[in-house]
Enzyme design. Sequence first.
Site, PDB file in Angstrom:
ATOM      1  N   ARG A 134      30.054  29.869  41.936  1.00  5.37           N
ATOM      2  CA  ARG A 134      29.352  28.915  41.065  1.00  5.37           C
ATOM      3  C   ARG A 134      28.481  27.977  41.895  1.00  5.37           C
ATOM      4  O   ARG A 134      28.689  26.771  41.916  1.00  5.37           O
ATOM      5  CB  ARG A 134      30.364  28.182  40.210  1.00  5.37           C
ATOM      6  CG  ARG A 134      30.767  29.077  39.048  1.00  5.37           C
ATOM      7  CD  ARG A 134      31.812  28.490  38.199  1.00  5.37           C
ATOM      8  NE  ARG A 134      31.679  28.996  36.848  1.00  5.37           N
ATOM      9  CZ  ARG A 134      32.511  28.700  35.863  1.00  5.37           C
ATOM     10  NH1 ARG A 134      33.523  27.901  36.079  1.00  5.37           N
ATOM     11  NH2 ARG A 134      32.330  29.188  34.662  1.00  5.37           N
TER      12      ARG A 134
ATOM     13  N   GLN B 128      23.484  30.126  39.151  1.00  8.73           N
ATOM     14  CA  GLN B 128      23.710  29.614  37.781  1.00  8.73           C
ATOM     15  C   GLN B 128      23.221  30.577  36.709  1.00  8.73           C
ATOM     16  O   GLN B 128      23.856  30.731  35.670  1.00  8.73           O
ATOM     17  CB  GLN B 128      23.048  28.246  37.612  1.00  8.73           C
ATOM     18  CG  GLN B 128      24.036  27.125  37.874  1.00  8.73           C
ATOM     19  CD  GLN B 128      23.440  25.747  37.708  1.00  8.73           C
ATOM     20  OE1 GLN B 128      22.293  25.606  37.317  1.00  8.73           O
ATOM     21  NE2 GLN B 128      24.225  24.734  38.020  1.00  8.73           N
TER      22      GLN B 128
ATOM     23  N   ASP C  78      25.810  33.202  35.756  1.00  4.06           N
ATOM     24  CA  ASP C  78      27.152  32.711  35.447  1.00  4.06           C
ATOM     25  C   ASP C  78      27.612  33.218  34.067  1.00  4.06           C
ATOM     26  O   ASP C  78      27.529  32.527  33.050  1.00  4.06           O
ATOM     27  CB  ASP C  78      27.145  31.179  35.505  1.00  4.06           C
ATOM     28  CG  ASP C  78      28.530  30.583  35.344  1.00  4.06           C
ATOM     29  OD1 ASP C  78      29.476  31.346  35.041  1.00  4.06           O
ATOM     30  OD2 ASP C  78      28.664  29.364  35.511  1.00  4.06           O
TER      31      ASP C  78
ATOM     32  N   SER D 226      30.429  31.261  32.184  1.00  2.36           N
ATOM     33  CA  SER D 226      29.969  30.113  31.391  1.00  2.36           C
ATOM     34  C   SER D 226      29.312  30.572  30.091  1.00  2.36           C
ATOM     35  O   SER D 226      29.505  29.960  29.038  1.00  2.36           O
ATOM     36  CB  SER D 226      28.974  29.258  32.190  1.00  2.36           C
ATOM     37  OG  SER D 226      29.657  28.540  33.180  1.00  2.36           O
TER      38      SER D 226
ATOM     39  N   TYR E 298      36.722  23.957  39.917  1.00  2.00           N
ATOM     40  CA  TYR E 298      37.778  24.436  39.017  1.00  2.00           C
ATOM     41  C   TYR E 298      39.022  23.558  39.157  1.00  2.00           C
ATOM     42  O   TYR E 298      39.230  22.921  40.187  1.00  2.00           O
ATOM     43  CB  TYR E 298      38.186  25.870  39.379  1.00  2.00           C
ATOM     44  CG  TYR E 298      37.209  26.933  38.955  1.00  2.00           C
ATOM     45  CD1 TYR E 298      37.012  27.231  37.618  1.00  2.00           C
ATOM     46  CD2 TYR E 298      36.499  27.659  39.899  1.00  2.00           C
ATOM     47  CE1 TYR E 298      36.144  28.226  37.224  1.00  2.00           C
ATOM     48  CE2 TYR E 298      35.618  28.667  39.512  1.00  2.00           C
ATOM     49  CZ  TYR E 298      35.451  28.942  38.178  1.00  2.00           C
ATOM     50  OH  TYR E 298      34.585  29.928  37.791  1.00  2.00           O
TER      51      TYR E 298
HETATM   52  P1  NAD Z   1      38.122  27.246  33.280  1.00  2.00           P
HETATM   53  O1  NAD Z   1      37.763  28.160  32.178  1.00  2.00           O
HETATM   54  O2  NAD Z   1      38.752  27.806  34.507  1.00  2.00           O
HETATM   55  O3  NAD Z   1      39.129  26.128  32.697  1.00  2.00           O
HETATM   56  C1  NAD Z   1      38.841  25.422  31.514  1.00  2.00           C
HETATM   57  C2  NAD Z   1      39.255  23.982  31.676  1.00  2.00           C
HETATM   58  O4  NAD Z   1      40.684  23.876  31.732  1.00  2.00           O
HETATM   59  C3  NAD Z   1      38.736  23.293  32.951  1.00  2.00           C
HETATM   60  O5  NAD Z   1      37.964  22.184  32.577  1.00  2.00           O
HETATM   61  C4  NAD Z   1      40.011  22.887  33.681  1.00  2.00           C
HETATM   62  O6  NAD Z   1      39.863  21.671  34.373  1.00  2.00           O
HETATM   63  C5  NAD Z   1      40.998  22.768  32.536  1.00  2.00           C
HETATM   64  N1  NAD Z   1      42.408  22.802  32.951  1.00  2.00           N
HETATM   65  C6  NAD Z   1      43.022  23.660  33.808  1.00  2.00           C
HETATM   66  N2  NAD Z   1      44.346  23.365  33.899  1.00  2.00           N
HETATM   67  C7  NAD Z   1      44.574  22.311  33.074  1.00  2.00           C
HETATM   68  C8  NAD Z   1      45.742  21.546  32.708  1.00  2.00           C
HETATM   69  N3  NAD Z   1      46.932  21.817  33.239  1.00  2.00           N
HETATM   70  N4  NAD Z   1      45.574  20.532  31.844  1.00  2.00           N
HETATM   71  C9  NAD Z   1      44.378  20.249  31.305  1.00  2.00           C
HETATM   72  N5  NAD Z   1      43.255  20.927  31.586  1.00  2.00           N
HETATM   73  C10 NAD Z   1      43.348  21.945  32.465  1.00  2.00           C
HETATM   74  O7  NAD Z   1      36.887  26.393  33.768  1.00  2.00           O
HETATM   75  P2  NAD Z   1      35.350  26.451  33.357  1.00  2.00           P
HETATM   76  O8  NAD Z   1      35.188  25.827  32.034  1.00  2.00           O
HETATM   77  O9  NAD Z   1      34.817  27.802  33.567  1.00  2.00           O
HETATM   78  O10 NAD Z   1      34.715  25.504  34.469  1.00  2.00           O
HETATM   79  C11 NAD Z   1      35.284  24.262  34.802  1.00  2.00           C
HETATM   80  C12 NAD Z   1      34.209  23.361  35.370  1.00  2.00           C
HETATM   81  O11 NAD Z   1      33.534  23.999  36.453  1.00  2.00           O
HETATM   82  C13 NAD Z   1      33.100  23.029  34.394  1.00  2.00           C
HETATM   83  O12 NAD Z   1      33.384  22.077  33.458  1.00  2.00           O
HETATM   84  C14 NAD Z   1      32.024  22.589  35.351  1.00  2.00           C
HETATM   85  O13 NAD Z   1      32.192  21.258  35.724  1.00  2.00           O
HETATM   86  C15 NAD Z   1      32.230  23.485  36.521  1.00  2.00           C
HETATM   87  N6  NAD Z   1      31.208  24.553  36.468  1.00  2.00           N
HETATM   88  C16 NAD Z   1      30.246  24.550  37.401  1.00  2.00           C
HETATM   89  C17 NAD Z   1      29.262  25.529  37.358  1.00  2.00           C
HETATM   90  C18 NAD Z   1      28.179  25.567  38.371  1.00  2.00           C
HETATM   91  O14 NAD Z   1      28.075  24.678  39.154  1.00  2.00           O
HETATM   92  N7  NAD Z   1      27.391  26.603  38.398  1.00  2.00           N
HETATM   93  C19 NAD Z   1      29.274  26.490  36.379  1.00  2.00           C
HETATM   94  C20 NAD Z   1      30.280  26.466  35.423  1.00  2.00           C
HETATM   95  C21 NAD Z   1      31.244  25.494  35.502  1.00  2.00           C
END
Ligand code: NAD
Length: 382
Positions: A122, A127, A130, A133, A229
């Site tokens: 990521r 991006q 991705d 996402s 993450y």
């Molecule tokens: P994911 O699908 O792995 O997880 C979903 C959510 O669950 C995350 O927000 C995580 O913090 C939360 N989570 C995990 N364990 C938990 C717990 N015990 N209690 C409560 N919440 C918990 O993650 P995702 O949505 O694919 O991505 C997470 C973050 O990564 C995004 O919000 C973003 O900030 C970042 N991201 C960055 C890029 C990039 O830079 N290209 C792209 C996508 C996401």
Amino acid sequence: MLIAILKEARGDETRVALTPDAVKSLAGKGFSVAVESNAGLQSGASDGDYQAAGATISQNRAELLACADVVPVVNLPPAEEQEKMKSGSVVIGFLRPLDDPAALTPAVKRGVTLFSMELVPRITRAQSMDALSSMATVAGYKAVIAAADHLPKLFPLLMTAAGTIPPAKVLVLGAGVAGLQAIATARRLGAVVEAYDVRAAAGEQVKSLGAKFIEVDLGGLQTEDKGGYAKELSPEALELGRQAIATAAKNVDLVITTAQVPGRRAPLMLPTAAVEGMRPGSIIFDLAAPAGGNCELTKCGETVIHHGVTIFGPANLPAEVPAHASMLYSRNLSNFMQLILKKGELSIDRADEIIAGSCVATGGEFVNEKVSAALAALKVHA
Ligand code: NAD
């Protein structure tokens, strides 16, 4: 150089790996593209659309498998088909390399190079590739729409001559890509929304969407890895979250759970006791069902009713919005393919960070450390 688009083998799959738009662009660059007949039908693309984009249509799946140099997929083809693929060919898609690494073995033995869209790093340059996402965005939206359809209540505040209907109350667990989309969708429908996540950065994003963020004091614990993450939490930290969630869940109509930790079982956030504390008629929509579920009672691909609470565990939610899910996925895949298809040829630069991160196997060997570790762990437990 033949690129083949197969009809997905998985029974509940309606998406297609590449849409006619992507085929047109590849054909324009001189690549031959063959599409298995009806591969795009469920996502709204007919054989005629693919032909108009420059592809040939084939009824012969076995021949496509045997002749294709590049096979973009949504899901990993089954073992018996992996064994029929051309040695040295490339498969790119959601290969679930950390969830089920052993399923890749037939393709690896066959000398197929495997790229996992889940493992695309990521970083900013990636991006546009991705796909996680993209699918999380679709799933977050669809979860709210599907749940709203099943809820025995309306979502918005309505003032009528017969009285006032209060807005639905929604709790979103995990405010990553899917969770934020669920919050935004529930807000647009008029619900009052609150959310919880272990990552502190999620709090501001939740509030910016007009939802309340449930704060839990984890004593300054580092909850986020360098990739953005969530980390796997200690049992104590998980329990603190569960207590706050159980209290909030008592007063809501709908809980949408999206919490995941890559490569691990999804964290347990709603134990049976918390479900029993919820109001009859309320709904839990567990988007983490394929990773084990955030609710103790979730059954992947099934609907469970417990103490009047209905728990949905969708196995493949993006496939319920096949046209737009395919459109986004196809763009992500096309952007990735530009990295390895240059001047009409396959050109794989293993020094490229995106290629190195997403390559699972090549030349008959697994080449990704995390995947090799997951395989080794399987052998230890066997
Ligand atoms: P994911 O699908 O792995 O997880 C979903 C959510 O669950 C995350 O927000 C995580 O913090 C939360 N989570 C995990 N364990 C938990 C717990 N015990 N209690 C409560 N919440 C918990 O993650 P995702 O949505 O694919 O991505 C997470 C973050 O990564 C995004 O919000 C973003 O900030 C970042 N991201 C960055 C890029 C990039 O830079 N290209 C792209 C996508 C996401």
